[in-house]
Write a protein that holds these residues in place. Sequence first.
Motif, PDB file in Angstrom:
ATOM      1  N   ASN A 371       0.772  -1.250   0.000  1.00  0.00           N
ATOM      2  CA  ASN A 371       0.000   0.000   0.000  1.00  0.00           C
ATOM      3  C   ASN A 371       0.799   1.294   0.000  1.00  0.00           C
ATOM      4  OD1 ASN A 371      -2.569  -1.188  -0.083  1.00  0.00           O
ATOM      5  ND2 ASN A 371      -2.418  -1.698   2.093  1.00  0.00           N
ATOM      6  N   VAL A 372       2.092   1.203  -0.199  1.00  0.00           N
ATOM      7  CA  VAL A 372       2.888   2.440  -0.155  1.00  0.00           C
ATOM      8  C   VAL A 372       3.540   2.687  -1.522  1.00  0.00           C
ATOM      9  CG1 VAL A 372       4.776   3.680   0.989  1.00  0.00           C
ATOM     10  CG2 VAL A 372       3.384   2.057   2.296  1.00  0.00           C
ATOM     11  N   ILE A 373       3.400   3.925  -2.008  1.00  0.00           N
ATOM     12  CA  ILE A 373       4.162   4.334  -3.196  1.00  0.00           C
ATOM     13  C   ILE A 373       5.343   5.148  -2.672  1.00  0.00           C
ATOM     14  CG2 ILE A 373       4.074   5.392  -5.487  1.00  0.00           C
ATOM     15  CD1 ILE A 373       1.056   5.659  -5.188  1.00  0.00           C
ATOM     16  N   ARG A 374       6.547   4.740  -3.092  1.00  0.00           N
ATOM     17  CA  ARG A 374       7.741   5.449  -2.633  1.00  0.00           C
ATOM     18  C   ARG A 374       8.189   6.417  -3.722  1.00  0.00           C
ATOM     19  NH1 ARG A 374      12.356   1.525  -0.838  1.00  0.00           N
ATOM     20  NH2 ARG A 374      11.154   0.367  -2.334  1.00  0.00           N
ATOM     21  N   PHE A 375       8.433   7.669  -3.355  1.00  0.00           N
ATOM     22  CA  PHE A 375       9.003   8.637  -4.291  1.00  0.00           C
ATOM     23  C   PHE A 375      10.407   8.988  -3.793  1.00  0.00           C
ATOM     24  CE2 PHE A 375       4.394   9.319  -4.730  1.00  0.00           C
ATOM     25  CZ  PHE A 375       4.277   9.086  -6.089  1.00  0.00           C
ATOM     26  N   ALA A 376      11.403   8.526  -4.532  1.00  0.00           N
ATOM     27  CA  ALA A 376      12.803   8.751  -4.133  1.00  0.00           C
ATOM     28  C   ALA A 376      13.630   8.949  -5.399  1.00  0.00           C
ATOM     29  CB  ALA A 376      13.304   7.563  -3.318  1.00  0.00           C
ATOM     30  N   PRO A 377      13.418  10.079  -6.080  1.00  0.00           N
ATOM     31  CA  PRO A 377      14.140  10.321  -7.334  1.00  0.00           C
ATOM     32  C   PRO A 377      15.623  10.605  -7.072  1.00  0.00           C
ATOM     33  CG  PRO A 377      12.965  12.300  -6.675  1.00  0.00           C
ATOM     34  CD  PRO A 377      12.567  11.231  -5.694  1.00  0.00           C
ATOM     35  N   PRO A 378      16.464  10.531  -8.101  1.00  0.00           N
ATOM     36  CA  PRO A 378      17.851  10.968  -7.915  1.00  0.00           C
ATOM     37  C   PRO A 378      17.858  12.397  -7.344  1.00  0.00           C
ATOM     38  CG  PRO A 378      17.598   9.893 -10.044  1.00  0.00           C
ATOM     39  CD  PRO A 378      16.215  10.058  -9.475  1.00  0.00           C
ATOM     40  N   LEU A 379      18.851  12.694  -6.513  1.00  0.00           N
ATOM     41  CA  LEU A 379      18.859  13.983  -5.810  1.00  0.00           C
ATOM     42  C   LEU A 379      19.226  15.142  -6.731  1.00  0.00           C
ATOM     43  CD1 LEU A 379      20.666  12.811  -2.515  1.00  0.00           C
ATOM     44  CD2 LEU A 379      18.243  12.646  -3.123  1.00  0.00           C
ATOM     45  N   VAL A 380      19.568  14.849  -7.962  1.00  0.00           N
ATOM     46  CA  VAL A 380      19.877  15.911  -8.933  1.00  0.00           C
ATOM     47  C   VAL A 380      18.601  16.430  -9.608  1.00  0.00           C
ATOM     48  CG1 VAL A 380      22.236  15.122  -9.416  1.00  0.00           C
ATOM     49  CG2 VAL A 380      20.330  14.210 -10.777  1.00  0.00           C
ATOM     50  N   ILE A 381      17.457  15.932  -9.188  1.00  0.00           N
ATOM     51  CA  ILE A 381      16.192  16.355  -9.809  1.00  0.00           C
ATOM     52  C   ILE A 381      15.999  17.871  -9.632  1.00  0.00           C
ATOM     53  CG2 ILE A 381      14.750  15.953  -7.744  1.00  0.00           C
ATOM     54  CD1 ILE A 381      12.630  14.753  -9.754  1.00  0.00           C
ATOM     55  N   LYS A 382      15.385  18.484 -10.647  1.00  0.00           N
ATOM     56  CA  LYS A 382      15.141  19.933 -10.595  1.00  0.00           C
ATOM     57  C   LYS A 382      13.697  20.200 -10.156  1.00  0.00           C
ATOM     58  CE  LYS A 382      18.157  21.074 -14.518  1.00  0.00           C
ATOM     59  NZ  LYS A 382      18.101  19.898 -15.427  1.00  0.00           N
ATOM     60  N   LYS A 383      13.474  21.414  -9.662  1.00  0.00           N
ATOM     61  CA  LYS A 383      12.131  21.758  -9.188  1.00  0.00           C
ATOM     62  C   LYS A 383      11.103  21.623 -10.311  1.00  0.00           C
ATOM     63  CE  LYS A 383       9.375  25.276  -6.861  1.00  0.00           C
ATOM     64  NZ  LYS A 383       8.504  25.660  -8.000  1.00  0.00           N
ATOM     65  N   GLU A 385      11.116  19.580 -12.720  1.00  0.00           N
ATOM     66  CA  GLU A 385      10.825  18.157 -12.949  1.00  0.00           C
ATOM     67  C   GLU A 385       9.896  17.620 -11.857  1.00  0.00           C
ATOM     68  OE1 GLU A 385      15.037  17.259 -15.307  1.00  0.00           O
ATOM     69  OE2 GLU A 385      14.997  17.186 -13.120  1.00  0.00           O
ATOM     70  N   ILE A 386      10.092  18.113 -10.646  1.00  0.00           N
ATOM     71  CA  ILE A 386       9.178  17.712  -9.560  1.00  0.00           C
ATOM     72  C   ILE A 386       7.777  18.235  -9.865  1.00  0.00           C
ATOM     73  CG2 ILE A 386       8.620  18.104  -7.118  1.00  0.00           C
ATOM     74  CD1 ILE A 386      11.602  17.986  -6.506  1.00  0.00           C
ATOM     75  N   ASP A 387       7.692  19.475 -10.341  1.00  0.00           N
ATOM     76  CA  ASP A 387       6.381  20.050 -10.658  1.00  0.00           C
ATOM     77  C   ASP A 387       5.670  19.245 -11.739  1.00  0.00           C
ATOM     78  OD1 ASP A 387       6.352  22.099  -8.803  1.00  0.00           O
ATOM     79  OD2 ASP A 387       7.507  23.442 -10.095  1.00  0.00           O
ATOM     80  N   TRP A 388       6.436  18.845 -12.743  1.00  0.00           N
ATOM     81  CA  TRP A 388       5.855  18.035 -13.825  1.00  0.00           C
ATOM     82  C   TRP A 388       5.345  16.707 -13.261  1.00  0.00           C
ATOM     83  CZ3 TRP A 388       7.476  13.231 -15.717  1.00  0.00           C
ATOM     84  CH2 TRP A 388       6.830  12.809 -16.893  1.00  0.00           C
ATOM     85  N   ALA A 389       6.170  16.090 -12.417  1.00  0.00           N
ATOM     86  CA  ALA A 389       5.766  14.810 -11.818  1.00  0.00           C
ATOM     87  C   ALA A 389       4.532  14.992 -10.944  1.00  0.00           C
ATOM     88  CB  ALA A 389       6.914  14.227 -10.992  1.00  0.00           C
ATOM     89  N   LEU A 390       4.510  16.083 -10.169  1.00  0.00           N
ATOM     90  CA  LEU A 390       3.383  16.317  -9.258  1.00  0.00           C
ATOM     91  C   LEU A 390       2.053  16.416 -10.012  1.00  0.00           C
ATOM     92  CD1 LEU A 390       4.956  18.829  -6.717  1.00  0.00           C
ATOM     93  CD2 LEU A 390       3.738  16.709  -6.099  1.00  0.00           C
ATOM     94  N   THR A 391       2.087  17.062 -11.181  1.00  0.00           N
ATOM     95  CA  THR A 391       0.857  17.184 -11.969  1.00  0.00           C
ATOM     96  C   THR A 391       0.285  15.797 -12.235  1.00  0.00           C
ATOM     97  OG1 THR A 391       1.962  19.001 -13.066  1.00  0.00           O
ATOM     98  CG2 THR A 391      -0.065  18.243 -14.082  1.00  0.00           C
ATOM     99  N   HIS A 392       1.152  14.891 -12.664  1.00  0.00           N
ATOM    100  CA  HIS A 392       0.686  13.539 -12.982  1.00  0.00           C
ATOM    101  C   HIS A 392       0.329  12.744 -11.734  1.00  0.00           C
ATOM    102  CE1 HIS A 392       1.289  13.772 -17.248  1.00  0.00           C
ATOM    103  NE2 HIS A 392       2.454  14.359 -17.038  1.00  0.00           N
ATOM    104  N   ILE A 393       1.170  12.858 -10.727  1.00  0.00           N
ATOM    105  CA  ILE A 393       0.909  12.094  -9.493  1.00  0.00           C
ATOM    106  C   ILE A 393      -0.435  12.525  -8.903  1.00  0.00           C
ATOM    107  CG2 ILE A 393       1.698  11.694  -7.115  1.00  0.00           C
ATOM    108  CD1 ILE A 393       4.614  12.173  -8.248  1.00  0.00           C
ATOM    109  N   ASN A 394      -0.645  13.835  -8.849  1.00  0.00           N
ATOM    110  CA  ASN A 394      -1.888  14.332  -8.265  1.00  0.00           C
ATOM    111  C   ASN A 394      -3.099  13.876  -9.071  1.00  0.00           C
ATOM    112  OD1 ASN A 394      -0.908  15.561  -5.960  1.00  0.00           O
ATOM    113  ND2 ASN A 394      -0.327  17.418  -7.066  1.00  0.00           N
ATOM    114  N   GLU A 395      -2.964  13.876 -10.377  1.00  0.00           N
ATOM    115  CA  GLU A 395      -4.081  13.407 -11.202  1.00  0.00           C
ATOM    116  C   GLU A 395      -4.340  11.918 -10.993  1.00  0.00           C
ATOM    117  OE1 GLU A 395      -3.532  16.484 -14.879  1.00  0.00           O
ATOM    118  OE2 GLU A 395      -3.860  14.354 -15.395  1.00  0.00           O
TER     119      GLU A 395
END
Length: 400
Positions: A371-383, A385-395
């Motif tokens: 029941n857990v989704i883990r989000f642990a991207p490489p630490l070089v991720i840019k803000k 890219e996080i915003d883009w991911a958040l749009t999809h994750i939230n949807e």
Amino acid sequence: MRTQDYIELEEKFGAHNYHPLNVVIDRAEGVWVYDVEGKKYLDCLAAYSAVNQGHCHPRIINALKAQAEKVTLTSRAFRNNQLPLLYKELSELTGYEISLPMNSGAEAVETALKAARKWGYKVKGVEEHQAEIITCTNNFAGRTISIISFSTEAQYRDGFGPFTPGFKIVDYGNAKELEKAITKNTVAFLVEPIQGEGGVVVPPEGYLKEAFDICKKDNILFIADEIQCGLGRSGKLFAFQYESIKPDVVIIGKALSGGCYPVSAVLSDREVLGVFKPGDHGSTFGGNPLGAAVARESLKVLVEENLIERSYELGNYFMSELKKNNSAYIKEVRGKGLFIGVELKPEAGGARRFCEALMARGILCKETHENVIRFAPPLVIKKEEIDWALTHINEVLVTI
Ligand SMILES: *Cc1c(COP(=O)(O)O)cnc(C)c1O
């Protein structure tokens, strides 16, 4: 060959000890991976935090290539000119006097367990063969027989007995339980400061400090398994630093090589690791010059690119945005730094289908514990890219 062809080969000729998502990766760079069809995905797992520095980091790959052309393996029968520098740099970065290099994380955990037992007999004075090591419920420390001997996950043990004796298990997050389990034969307490495979479980604030103080009072080694939560993942170099303690022993692996090579290590002071005498313990590949050169560069990248601070800042941002999601499926959003778990309620029908929906949208993550989704991207991720991911994750979290 196409995706399906590779999958068929793998299913036909490989042992089925994993259940991977059906994406066949061909190449990767930074936070992005590309499959054999040329489709691009944002990697939100980072190989269970082994790729904190990003895939194929140019500096690490250059170090790997340069060393590969010089000498790759000497065995510890001879010395090489990379290992001493890795020792020194690890000591300077972490504040521990000495270290012992191995390859996989599980081997480093085994090494720490052996060191703790020997310390118990030779330094603490425990009666021969009586040493006990206390571990926690819901732990993950690898897959060897001794390590699964203290797993509380039925599947990890089923069919693999008889088990190694000498372990006791107490509730993770409950220091009183630890105190009660201690006997005169207790030599060590092994704990993950944040449980990774257990579902990104952050213990109650103050727990690590309390457990540490109990260990100090009773002359018990506090061993932190930082293989997954360490090396910047939690927003600190080590996750135990959130509670201002200094464990007696720290185990690292995974990101120690930026995902380019298996390198792990046990860090401690002379009092503990000094119990090993020549011939007591070893590994043909442990401390090899290729691994040492890769690890040295991986640590430099972590520090010089401020990846630890990035993890802290971007992790806080990522998590606070996820917490705004009011999907009826979400039970809890938790974590530290870019080490985030979204626990779903049972009625969500398991995390796997969300991971599959995210994969279809170009985001790779993996369910952990049903029941857990883990989000642990490489630490070089840019803000961005996080915003883009958040749009999809939230949807995905509200629409499927
Ligand atoms: C991955 C992991 C290990 C084992 O590492 P391997 O390299 O897979 O053997 C041990 N402890 C923790 C906390 C881990 O996440």
